[in-house]
Write an enzyme that holds these catalytic residues in place. Structure first.
Site, PDB file in Angstrom:
ATOM      1  N   ARG A  12       0.833  -1.201   0.000  1.00 29.09           N
ATOM      2  CA  ARG A  12       0.000   0.000   0.000  1.00 29.09           C
ATOM      3  C   ARG A  12       0.872   1.256   0.000  1.00 29.09           C
ATOM      4  O   ARG A  12       2.090   1.174   0.151  1.00 29.09           O
ATOM      5  CB  ARG A  12      -0.944   0.021   1.189  1.00 29.09           C
ATOM      6  CG  ARG A  12      -0.256   0.021   2.531  1.00 29.09           C
ATOM      7  CD  ARG A  12      -1.249  -0.198   3.677  1.00 29.09           C
ATOM      8  NE  ARG A  12      -0.569  -0.073   4.942  1.00 29.09           N
ATOM      9  CZ  ARG A  12      -0.539   1.030   5.685  1.00 29.09           C
ATOM     10  NH1 ARG A  12      -1.176   2.101   5.288  1.00 29.09           N
ATOM     11  NH2 ARG A  12       0.113   1.049   6.818  1.00 29.09           N
ATOM     12  N   ARG A  34       3.126  -6.992   6.052  1.00 25.99           N
ATOM     13  CA  ARG A  34       2.707  -7.785   7.222  1.00 25.99           C
ATOM     14  C   ARG A  34       1.453  -8.593   6.936  1.00 25.99           C
ATOM     15  O   ARG A  34       1.227  -9.625   7.527  1.00 25.99           O
ATOM     16  CB  ARG A  34       2.421  -6.863   8.406  1.00 25.99           C
ATOM     17  CG  ARG A  34       3.655  -6.377   9.080  1.00 25.99           C
ATOM     18  CD  ARG A  34       3.264  -5.718  10.375  1.00 25.99           C
ATOM     19  NE  ARG A  34       4.287  -4.774  10.756  1.00 25.99           N
ATOM     20  CZ  ARG A  34       4.281  -4.128  11.883  1.00 25.99           C
ATOM     21  NH1 ARG A  34       3.302  -4.293  12.742  1.00 25.99           N
ATOM     22  NH2 ARG A  34       5.247  -3.294  12.173  1.00 25.99           N
ATOM     23  N   TYR A 148       8.643   8.959  15.824  1.00 24.07           N
ATOM     24  CA  TYR A 148       8.662   8.760  14.379  1.00 24.07           C
ATOM     25  C   TYR A 148       9.823   9.538  13.761  1.00 24.07           C
ATOM     26  O   TYR A 148      10.576   9.021  12.936  1.00 24.07           O
ATOM     27  CB  TYR A 148       7.329   9.202  13.784  1.00 24.07           C
ATOM     28  CG  TYR A 148       7.221   9.013  12.296  1.00 24.07           C
ATOM     29  CD1 TYR A 148       7.034   7.743  11.758  1.00 24.07           C
ATOM     30  CD2 TYR A 148       7.298  10.094  11.430  1.00 24.07           C
ATOM     31  CE1 TYR A 148       6.926   7.567  10.383  1.00 24.07           C
ATOM     32  CE2 TYR A 148       7.190   9.933  10.063  1.00 24.07           C
ATOM     33  CZ  TYR A 148       7.008   8.666   9.540  1.00 24.07           C
ATOM     34  OH  TYR A 148       6.901   8.497   8.178  1.00 24.07           O
TER      35      TYR A 148
END
Length: 191
Positions: A12, A34, A148
């Site tokens: 994606r 995953r 992040y």
């Protein structure tokens, strides 16, 4: 040399877009995520004869197994894209330790593990390319994205150092840093 590529996080987003472009350029691909069904759907969507695999990049054995499957089914990988990543936006004071660890493991350690696995064949082949997908937040920071940002900033340093380690083996390592366009910034910075 046959063009064999792998896109971790290829099911994606940016990874899927990169996989689509690589397929158009004639690469035989492994799309890895995953979620195996999402990876299969992305491979079908892209068209052609591409392999879909399930892998958690934060787990070294998963990475090793994925590379074994790729070599068995496609051949030796000579182009690696690391687009797998997670984000758990919140202020540092509210961030759970397990969320810190999972972001660092997926976004930074995962790329280190996939690069290490890919380099074995690339060094033997005396050539290859690695592209790590970072983020502009890794160099600019952003409130609510401390962890992040740290993981993506670490990816920049890792990629620069690795590029210097393997350049003499004709292996290129780059990191691209997509982000929102702001005054004075390009849409994506590269290093």
């Amino acid at each position: 040399m046959e063009k064999i590529g792998v896109v971790f996080g290829g099911s994606r987003g940016i990874g899927k877009a990169v996989a689509r472009l690589m397929a158009q350029k004639g690469y035989r691909l492994a799309l890895v995520g995953r979620d195996l069904e999402a990876a299969r759907a992305a491979a079908r969507d892209i068209g052609g004869d591409h392999l879909a695999l399930r892998c958690d990049v934060a787990k070294e054995q998963d990475v090793q197994n994925a590379f074994e499957e790729m070599e068995k089914n496609l051949g030796r990988v000579n182009f690696l894209v690391n687009a797998a990543g997670i984000n758990r936006d919140t202020l540092l004071l509210r961030t759970k330790t397990e969320d810190m660890v999972s972001q660092l493991h997926t976004n930074l350690l995962g790329s280190m593990l996939t690069c290490k696995a890919a380099l074995k064949n690339m060094i033997q082949q005396q050539g290859g390319s690695i592209v790590n997908i970072g983020s502009i937040v890794g160099s600019k920071g952003n409130p609510g994205q401390c962890v992040y940002s740290a993981s993506k900033g670490g990816l920049v340093g890792f990629s620069r150092s690795l590029a210097k380690e393997v350049a003499r083996k004709k292996i290129r390592v780059n990191v691209i840093a997509p982000g929102r366009k702001k005054k004075g910034l390009k849409k994506a910075e590269t290093t």
